[in-house]
Design a protein around this motif. Structure first.
Motif, PDB file in Angstrom:
ATOM      1  N   UNK A 226     -82.539  28.500   3.403  1.00  0.00           N
ATOM      2  CA  UNK A 226     -82.656  29.637   4.321  1.00  0.00           C
ATOM      3  C   UNK A 226     -83.115  29.186   5.693  1.00  0.00           C
ATOM      4  N   UNK A 227     -84.056  28.248   5.720  1.00  0.00           N
ATOM      5  CA  UNK A 227     -84.556  27.740   7.009  1.00  0.00           C
ATOM      6  C   UNK A 227     -83.433  27.058   7.785  1.00  0.00           C
ATOM      7  N   UNK A 228     -82.568  26.339   7.091  1.00  0.00           N
ATOM      8  CA  UNK A 228     -81.452  25.678   7.770  1.00  0.00           C
ATOM      9  C   UNK A 228     -80.476  26.702   8.350  1.00  0.00           C
ATOM     10  N   UNK A 229     -80.240  27.773   7.590  1.00  0.00           N
ATOM     11  CA  UNK A 229     -79.335  28.805   8.098  1.00  0.00           C
ATOM     12  C   UNK A 229     -79.936  29.537   9.292  1.00  0.00           C
ATOM     13  N   UNK A 230     -81.243  29.773   9.273  1.00  0.00           N
ATOM     14  CA  UNK A 230     -81.910  30.440  10.396  1.00  0.00           C
ATOM     15  C   UNK A 230     -81.806  29.588  11.660  1.00  0.00           C
ATOM     16  N   UNK A 234     -74.956  24.577   9.813  1.00  0.00           N
ATOM     17  CA  UNK A 234     -74.000  24.846   8.737  1.00  0.00           C
ATOM     18  C   UNK A 234     -74.382  24.015   7.523  1.00  0.00           C
ATOM     19  N   UNK A 235     -73.992  24.499   6.357  1.00  0.00           N
ATOM     20  CA  UNK A 235     -74.345  23.795   5.134  1.00  0.00           C
ATOM     21  C   UNK A 235     -73.574  22.482   5.052  1.00  0.00           C
ATOM     22  N   UNK A 236     -74.295  21.384   4.799  1.00  0.00           N
ATOM     23  CA  UNK A 236     -73.665  20.094   4.610  1.00  0.00           C
ATOM     24  C   UNK A 236     -73.018  20.050   3.232  1.00  0.00           C
ATOM     25  N   UNK A 237     -72.202  19.008   2.996  1.00  0.00           N
ATOM     26  CA  UNK A 237     -71.579  18.864   1.683  1.00  0.00           C
ATOM     27  C   UNK A 237     -72.608  18.748   0.585  1.00  0.00           C
ATOM     28  N   UNK A 238     -73.701  18.036   0.878  1.00  0.00           N
ATOM     29  CA  UNK A 238     -74.769  17.875  -0.105  1.00  0.00           C
ATOM     30  C   UNK A 238     -75.393  19.221  -0.462  1.00  0.00           C
ATOM     31  N   UNK A 239     -75.580  20.057   0.543  1.00  0.00           N
ATOM     32  CA  UNK A 239     -76.205  21.357   0.282  1.00  0.00           C
ATOM     33  C   UNK A 239     -75.250  22.354  -0.355  1.00  0.00           C
ATOM     34  N   UNK A 240     -73.944  22.173  -0.116  1.00  0.00           N
ATOM     35  CA  UNK A 240     -72.986  23.026  -0.823  1.00  0.00           C
ATOM     36  C   UNK A 240     -73.002  22.724  -2.317  1.00  0.00           C
ATOM     37  N   UNK A 241     -73.163  21.439  -2.645  1.00  0.00           N
ATOM     38  CA  UNK A 241     -73.335  21.067  -4.058  1.00  0.00           C
ATOM     39  C   UNK A 241     -74.603  21.697  -4.603  1.00  0.00           C
TER      40      UNK A 241
END
Length: 370
Positions: A226-230, A234-241
Protein backbone atom coordinates in the motif's frame (compact mmCIF):
# COMPACT_ATOMS: atom_id res chain seq x y z
CA UNK A 1 -24.83 -48.92 29.56
CA UNK A 2 -21.04 -48.50 29.53
CA UNK A 3 -19.09 -46.90 26.74
CA UNK A 4 -17.92 -50.12 25.11
CA UNK A 5 -21.42 -51.61 25.09
CA UNK A 6 -22.92 -48.74 23.09
CA UNK A 7 -20.06 -48.18 20.62
CA UNK A 8 -21.69 -50.21 17.84
CA UNK A 9 -25.03 -48.44 17.91
CA UNK A 10 -26.06 -44.85 18.44
CA UNK A 11 -29.45 -43.33 17.77
CA UNK A 12 -29.78 -39.77 19.01
CA UNK A 13 -29.90 -36.30 17.52
CA UNK A 14 -26.16 -35.68 18.02
CA UNK A 15 -25.29 -38.90 16.22
CA UNK A 16 -27.74 -37.99 13.44
CA UNK A 17 -26.00 -34.61 13.01
CA UNK A 18 -22.62 -36.33 12.81
CA UNK A 19 -23.89 -38.88 10.26
CA UNK A 20 -25.38 -36.10 8.12
CA UNK A 21 -22.15 -34.06 8.23
CA UNK A 22 -20.12 -37.16 7.42
CA UNK A 23 -22.41 -38.00 4.50
CA UNK A 24 -22.22 -34.49 3.00
CA UNK A 25 -18.47 -34.08 3.41
CA UNK A 26 -17.48 -37.69 2.71
CA UNK A 27 -19.68 -38.38 -0.30
CA UNK A 28 -20.17 -34.92 -1.85
CA UNK A 29 -17.50 -32.42 -0.84
CA UNK A 30 -14.42 -34.68 -0.75
CA UNK A 31 -14.86 -36.27 -4.20
CA UNK A 32 -15.66 -32.84 -5.68
CA UNK A 33 -12.39 -31.53 -4.24
CA UNK A 34 -10.06 -34.52 -4.28
CA UNK A 35 -10.28 -35.71 -7.89
CA UNK A 36 -9.69 -32.31 -9.56
CA UNK A 37 -7.36 -31.26 -6.73
CA UNK A 38 -5.02 -34.24 -7.17
CA UNK A 39 -4.93 -33.78 -10.95
CA UNK A 40 -4.34 -30.03 -10.52
CA UNK A 41 -1.49 -30.52 -8.06
CA UNK A 42 0.20 -33.09 -10.31
CA UNK A 43 -0.03 -30.68 -13.25
CA UNK A 44 1.33 -27.92 -11.00
CA UNK A 45 4.34 -30.08 -10.11
CA UNK A 46 5.04 -30.81 -13.78
CA UNK A 47 5.00 -27.08 -14.55
CA UNK A 48 6.87 -25.93 -11.43
CA UNK A 49 9.66 -28.48 -11.99
CA UNK A 50 10.29 -27.06 -15.48
CA UNK A 51 13.59 -25.20 -15.92
CA UNK A 52 11.74 -22.02 -16.89
CA UNK A 53 10.14 -21.93 -13.42
CA UNK A 54 13.34 -22.29 -11.40
CA UNK A 55 12.90 -19.79 -8.54
CA UNK A 56 12.99 -20.09 -4.76
CA UNK A 57 9.28 -19.29 -4.52
CA UNK A 58 8.45 -22.09 -6.93
CA UNK A 59 10.49 -24.52 -4.83
CA UNK A 60 8.15 -23.80 -1.92
CA UNK A 61 5.11 -24.06 -4.20
CA UNK A 62 6.35 -27.45 -5.47
CA UNK A 63 6.75 -28.73 -1.92
CA UNK A 64 3.31 -27.33 -1.10
CA UNK A 65 1.80 -29.20 -4.06
CA UNK A 66 3.37 -32.45 -2.79
CA UNK A 67 1.96 -32.05 0.73
CA UNK A 68 -1.44 -31.03 -0.67
CA UNK A 69 -1.49 -34.12 -2.90
CA UNK A 70 -0.72 -36.37 0.08
CA UNK A 71 -3.54 -34.70 2.01
CA UNK A 72 -6.04 -35.11 -0.85
CA UNK A 73 -5.15 -38.77 -1.44
CA UNK A 74 -5.73 -39.40 2.26
CA UNK A 75 -9.11 -37.63 2.00
CA UNK A 76 -9.94 -39.68 -1.10
CA UNK A 77 -9.58 -42.88 0.92
CA UNK A 78 -12.00 -41.39 3.43
CA UNK A 79 -14.52 -40.87 0.62
CA UNK A 80 -14.12 -44.52 -0.43
CA UNK A 81 -14.66 -45.72 3.15
CA UNK A 82 -17.77 -43.58 3.63
CA UNK A 83 -19.09 -44.93 0.33
CA UNK A 84 -18.47 -48.47 1.60
CA UNK A 85 -20.18 -47.58 4.86
CA UNK A 86 -23.43 -47.08 2.94
CA UNK A 87 -22.98 -50.21 0.80
CA UNK A 88 -20.93 -52.72 2.81
CA UNK A 89 -21.18 -51.50 6.39
CA UNK A 90 -19.48 -54.48 8.06
CA UNK A 91 -16.37 -54.43 5.86
CA UNK A 92 -16.23 -50.64 5.93
CA UNK A 93 -16.17 -50.58 9.73
CA UNK A 94 -13.33 -53.09 9.87
CA UNK A 95 -11.26 -51.32 7.19
CA UNK A 96 -11.89 -47.87 8.67
CA UNK A 97 -10.92 -48.98 12.18
CA UNK A 98 -7.68 -50.54 10.94
CA UNK A 99 -6.72 -47.69 8.62
CA UNK A 100 -7.68 -44.83 10.93
CA UNK A 101 -4.42 -44.73 12.99
CA UNK A 102 -2.37 -44.33 9.77
CA UNK A 103 -4.83 -41.89 8.20
CA UNK A 104 -4.79 -39.84 11.41
CA UNK A 105 -1.00 -39.60 11.20
CA UNK A 106 -0.97 -38.69 7.49
CA UNK A 107 -3.66 -36.05 8.03
CA UNK A 108 -1.77 -34.32 10.84
CA UNK A 109 1.56 -34.62 9.02
CA UNK A 110 0.20 -33.15 5.76
CA UNK A 111 -1.64 -30.28 7.47
CA UNK A 112 1.44 -29.38 9.54
CA UNK A 113 3.67 -29.43 6.45
CA UNK A 114 1.20 -27.30 4.48
CA UNK A 115 0.97 -24.82 7.34
CA UNK A 116 4.72 -24.33 7.70
CA UNK A 117 5.41 -24.25 3.97
CA UNK A 118 2.81 -21.46 3.76
CA UNK A 119 4.65 -19.72 6.60
CA UNK A 120 7.92 -20.15 4.65
CA UNK A 121 6.32 -18.54 1.59
CA UNK A 122 5.08 -15.65 3.75
CA UNK A 123 8.55 -15.13 5.26
CA UNK A 124 10.16 -15.09 1.82
CA UNK A 125 7.59 -12.61 0.50
CA UNK A 126 8.11 -10.45 3.59
CA UNK A 127 11.86 -10.35 2.95
CA UNK A 128 11.31 -9.70 -0.76
CA UNK A 129 8.93 -6.79 -0.19
CA UNK A 130 10.17 -5.24 3.05
CA UNK A 131 13.91 -5.94 2.66
CA UNK A 132 14.46 -6.08 -1.12
CA UNK A 133 18.19 -5.36 -0.92
CA UNK A 134 18.76 -8.52 1.12
CA UNK A 135 16.32 -10.73 -0.79
CA UNK A 136 18.76 -11.77 -3.52
CA UNK A 137 21.23 -13.24 -1.01
CA UNK A 138 18.64 -14.74 1.35
CA UNK A 139 15.91 -16.04 -0.97
CA UNK A 140 17.90 -18.61 -2.95
CA UNK A 141 16.85 -21.91 -4.52
CA UNK A 142 19.25 -24.07 -2.42
CA UNK A 143 17.99 -22.44 0.78
CA UNK A 144 14.37 -22.96 -0.25
CA UNK A 145 15.06 -26.65 -0.92
CA UNK A 146 16.80 -27.04 2.44
CA UNK A 147 13.94 -25.37 4.33
CA UNK A 148 11.32 -27.45 2.50
CA UNK A 149 13.11 -30.71 3.30
CA UNK A 150 13.56 -29.59 6.90
CA UNK A 151 9.82 -28.88 7.20
CA UNK A 152 8.93 -32.34 5.85
CA UNK A 153 11.36 -34.15 8.16
CA UNK A 154 10.51 -32.11 11.27
CA UNK A 155 6.75 -32.45 10.88
CA UNK A 156 7.02 -36.18 10.18
CA UNK A 157 8.85 -36.60 13.50
CA UNK A 158 6.60 -34.29 15.53
CA UNK A 159 3.46 -36.13 14.38
CA UNK A 160 4.75 -39.67 15.08
CA UNK A 161 2.71 -40.00 18.31
CA UNK A 162 -0.42 -39.50 16.15
CA UNK A 163 0.29 -42.87 14.52
CA UNK A 164 0.50 -44.57 17.93
CA UNK A 165 -2.49 -42.88 19.52
CA UNK A 166 -5.29 -45.18 18.30
CA UNK A 167 -5.82 -48.80 17.33
CA UNK A 168 -8.66 -51.02 16.12
CA UNK A 169 -10.57 -53.03 18.73
CA UNK A 170 -13.17 -55.75 18.10
CA UNK A 171 -16.01 -55.26 20.59
CA UNK A 172 -19.38 -56.79 21.37
CA UNK A 173 -22.43 -54.68 22.11
CA UNK A 174 -24.37 -56.84 24.57
CA UNK A 175 -27.35 -54.49 24.66
CA UNK A 176 -28.04 -54.75 20.92
CA UNK A 177 -26.27 -58.11 20.41
CA UNK A 178 -23.87 -56.66 17.82
CA UNK A 179 -20.16 -57.04 17.21
CA UNK A 180 -18.01 -54.53 15.36
CA UNK A 181 -14.59 -52.93 15.02
CA UNK A 182 -14.13 -49.57 16.72
CA UNK A 183 -11.25 -47.15 17.12
CA UNK A 184 -10.03 -46.71 20.68
CA UNK A 185 -7.01 -45.02 22.28
CA UNK A 186 -3.92 -47.16 22.81
CA UNK A 187 -1.94 -47.28 26.03
CA UNK A 188 -0.08 -44.19 24.87
CA UNK A 189 -3.32 -42.54 23.86
CA UNK A 190 -4.76 -43.07 27.33
CA UNK A 191 -1.66 -41.65 29.02
CA UNK A 192 -2.95 -38.13 29.74
CA UNK A 193 0.34 -37.06 31.29
CA UNK A 194 1.87 -37.38 27.84
CA UNK A 195 -1.09 -36.88 25.49
CA UNK A 196 -2.51 -33.68 26.96
CA UNK A 197 0.63 -31.53 26.48
CA UNK A 198 1.44 -33.31 23.21
CA UNK A 199 -2.01 -32.55 21.79
CA UNK A 200 -1.57 -28.87 22.58
CA UNK A 201 1.89 -28.87 21.00
CA UNK A 202 0.60 -30.61 17.87
CA UNK A 203 -2.42 -28.30 17.56
CA UNK A 204 -0.11 -25.31 18.01
CA UNK A 205 2.19 -26.49 15.23
CA UNK A 206 -0.72 -27.47 13.01
CA UNK A 207 -2.81 -24.33 13.15
CA UNK A 208 -2.51 -21.89 16.06
CA UNK A 209 1.10 -20.69 15.67
CA UNK A 210 1.01 -20.61 11.82
CA UNK A 211 -2.25 -18.66 12.01
CA UNK A 212 -0.74 -15.96 14.24
CA UNK A 213 2.51 -15.74 12.25
CA UNK A 214 0.70 -15.53 8.90
CA UNK A 215 -1.64 -12.79 10.09
CA UNK A 216 1.30 -10.67 11.26
CA UNK A 217 3.43 -11.22 8.14
CA UNK A 218 0.54 -10.77 5.74
CA UNK A 219 -0.43 -7.50 7.41
CA UNK A 220 3.17 -6.22 7.08
CA UNK A 221 3.37 -7.26 3.41
CA UNK A 222 0.03 -5.69 2.47
CA UNK A 223 0.93 -2.50 4.35
CA UNK A 224 4.23 -2.23 2.46
CA UNK A 225 2.52 -2.71 -0.90
CA UNK A 226 0.00 0.00 0.00
CA UNK A 227 2.84 2.39 0.83
CA UNK A 228 4.37 1.78 -2.60
CA UNK A 229 1.07 2.50 -4.32
CA UNK A 230 0.59 5.70 -2.29
CA UNK A 231 4.05 6.83 -3.43
CA UNK A 232 2.88 6.32 -7.01
CA UNK A 233 5.17 3.38 -7.71
CA UNK A 234 3.93 0.70 -10.07
CA UNK A 235 4.10 -2.87 -8.88
CA UNK A 236 7.35 -4.58 -9.85
CA UNK A 237 7.39 -8.14 -11.18
CA UNK A 238 8.51 -9.35 -7.77
CA UNK A 239 5.59 -7.65 -6.07
CA UNK A 240 3.10 -8.94 -8.62
CA UNK A 241 4.22 -12.43 -7.63
CA UNK A 242 3.69 -11.34 -4.04
CA UNK A 243 0.03 -10.63 -4.79
CA UNK A 244 -0.46 -14.27 -5.82
CA UNK A 245 1.29 -15.41 -2.65
CA UNK A 246 -0.94 -13.12 -0.57
CA UNK A 247 -4.02 -14.79 -2.01
CA UNK A 248 -2.57 -18.23 -1.19
CA UNK A 249 -1.93 -17.08 2.37
CA UNK A 250 -5.39 -15.51 2.77
CA UNK A 251 -7.12 -18.66 1.49
CA UNK A 252 -5.06 -20.72 3.94
CA UNK A 253 -5.97 -18.37 6.78
CA UNK A 254 -9.68 -18.66 5.98
CA UNK A 255 -9.47 -22.46 5.80
CA UNK A 256 -7.25 -22.99 8.85
CA UNK A 257 -9.01 -20.57 11.25
CA UNK A 258 -11.98 -22.88 12.05
CA UNK A 259 -9.54 -25.74 12.70
CA UNK A 260 -7.47 -23.49 14.96
CA UNK A 261 -10.57 -22.45 16.92
CA UNK A 262 -11.61 -26.09 17.32
CA UNK A 263 -8.11 -27.02 18.45
CA UNK A 264 -8.07 -24.26 21.06
CA UNK A 265 -11.45 -25.17 22.58
CA UNK A 266 -11.41 -28.94 22.00
CA UNK A 267 -7.82 -30.00 22.50
CA UNK A 268 -8.54 -33.72 22.85
CA UNK A 269 -8.44 -36.23 20.01
CA UNK A 270 -11.10 -36.74 17.35
CA UNK A 271 -12.14 -40.20 18.61
CA UNK A 272 -12.71 -38.93 22.16
CA UNK A 273 -14.91 -36.04 21.02
CA UNK A 274 -18.71 -36.20 21.15
CA UNK A 275 -20.87 -36.47 18.03
CA UNK A 276 -21.60 -32.73 17.82
CA UNK A 277 -17.91 -31.85 17.85
CA UNK A 278 -17.15 -34.63 15.38
CA UNK A 279 -19.78 -33.25 13.02
CA UNK A 280 -18.21 -29.80 13.22
CA UNK A 281 -14.80 -31.36 12.67
CA UNK A 282 -16.07 -32.87 9.44
CA UNK A 283 -16.85 -29.36 8.20
CA UNK A 284 -13.55 -27.81 9.33
CA UNK A 285 -11.59 -30.70 7.79
CA UNK A 286 -13.37 -30.19 4.47
CA UNK A 287 -12.13 -26.58 4.47
CA UNK A 288 -8.58 -27.90 4.78
CA UNK A 289 -9.25 -30.14 1.77
CA UNK A 290 -10.53 -27.11 -0.16
CA UNK A 291 -7.29 -25.28 0.60
CA UNK A 292 -5.26 -28.22 -0.75
CA UNK A 293 -7.25 -28.26 -4.00
CA UNK A 294 -7.23 -24.51 -4.68
CA UNK A 295 -3.75 -23.54 -5.82
CA UNK A 296 -3.72 -24.87 -9.41
CA UNK A 297 -6.76 -22.75 -10.26
CA UNK A 298 -5.03 -19.70 -8.77
CA UNK A 299 -1.83 -20.26 -10.76
CA UNK A 300 -3.74 -20.67 -14.03
CA UNK A 301 -5.89 -17.58 -13.54
CA UNK A 302 -3.25 -15.18 -12.19
CA UNK A 303 0.19 -16.25 -13.44
CA UNK A 304 0.95 -15.60 -17.10
CA UNK A 305 4.32 -17.35 -16.77
CA UNK A 306 2.64 -20.46 -15.31
CA UNK A 307 0.11 -20.53 -18.16
CA UNK A 308 2.84 -20.01 -20.74
CA UNK A 309 5.00 -22.81 -19.33
CA UNK A 310 1.96 -25.08 -19.06
CA UNK A 311 1.13 -24.49 -22.74
CA UNK A 312 4.77 -25.01 -23.71
CA UNK A 313 5.02 -28.36 -21.88
CA UNK A 314 1.76 -29.76 -23.22
CA UNK A 315 2.05 -28.30 -26.71
CA UNK A 316 -0.93 -26.01 -26.35
CA UNK A 317 -0.97 -22.76 -28.29
CA UNK A 318 -2.57 -20.14 -26.08
CA UNK A 319 -4.48 -17.14 -27.37
CA UNK A 320 -1.72 -14.90 -26.02
CA UNK A 321 1.03 -16.80 -27.85
CA UNK A 322 -1.02 -16.81 -31.05
CA UNK A 323 -1.38 -13.05 -30.87
CA UNK A 324 2.33 -12.60 -30.10
CA UNK A 325 3.36 -14.77 -33.06
CA UNK A 326 0.84 -13.02 -35.28
CA UNK A 327 2.19 -9.59 -34.28
CA UNK A 328 5.77 -10.75 -34.88
CA UNK A 329 4.98 -12.04 -38.35
CA UNK A 330 3.04 -8.89 -39.21
CA UNK A 331 5.95 -6.74 -38.06
CA UNK A 332 8.38 -8.80 -40.19
CA UNK A 333 6.09 -8.55 -43.19
CA UNK A 334 5.66 -4.79 -42.77
CA UNK A 335 9.42 -4.22 -42.51
CA UNK A 336 9.95 -6.35 -45.61
CA UNK A 337 7.38 -4.41 -47.64
CA UNK A 338 8.72 -1.06 -46.44
CA UNK A 339 12.22 -2.16 -47.34
CA UNK A 340 11.18 -2.97 -50.86
CA UNK A 341 9.42 0.36 -51.27
CA UNK A 342 12.39 2.31 -49.94
CA UNK A 343 14.83 0.63 -52.34
CA UNK A 344 12.46 1.25 -55.34
CA UNK A 345 12.70 -2.29 -56.66
CA UNK A 346 12.27 -2.44 -60.42
CA UNK A 347 10.36 -5.71 -60.35
CA UNK A 348 6.89 -5.34 -61.81
CA UNK A 349 4.17 -5.47 -59.24
CA UNK A 350 0.64 -6.43 -60.19
CA UNK A 351 -1.72 -3.59 -59.50
CA UNK A 352 -4.21 -4.06 -56.68
CA UNK A 353 -7.63 -2.66 -57.27
CA UNK A 354 -9.50 -0.76 -54.63
CA UNK A 355 -12.23 -3.35 -54.66
CA UNK A 356 -9.76 -6.14 -53.92
CA UNK A 357 -8.25 -4.28 -50.98
CA UNK A 358 -11.48 -2.82 -49.67
CA UNK A 359 -12.46 -4.17 -46.29
CA UNK A 360 -9.05 -5.71 -45.54
CA UNK A 361 -7.79 -4.84 -42.08
CA UNK A 362 -4.65 -5.50 -40.11
CA UNK A 363 -6.42 -8.44 -38.46
CA UNK A 364 -7.25 -9.94 -41.89
CA UNK A 365 -3.63 -9.54 -42.93
CA UNK A 366 -2.43 -11.08 -39.68
CA UNK A 367 -4.71 -14.09 -40.08
CA UNK A 368 -2.93 -15.10 -43.29
CA UNK A 369 0.16 -15.88 -41.23
CA UNK A 370 -1.47 -17.99 -38.52
Amino acid sequence: MNTTERLCYQNDSAAAFYDTAQFITGLIIYPALCFPGIVGNILSLIVLFHKDMATSTNVYLSALAISDTVKLINDLFYFILILMKHTEAANAGMIMANLYPYAHYIFNFAVCVTAWLTVSIAVERYISVCHPTRAKSICTIPRARTISIFVFITMSIITIPSAMRYHAVFVTDHIYNLTCYVVQPTHIGNNQVFMKPYTWIQNSFRSIVPLVVLIILNARIINELKRERIKGKSLSGRNRITLIMIIIIIVFLVCITPDAVMSMFFGFGYVEENSIVKGIREITDSLLAANSAFNFVLYCTMSQQFRGTFCKIFGITSVHSKRSERDRLLSTYTKSVNGRVSTHESKPVAPVSNTEYEGNSALTLQETFV
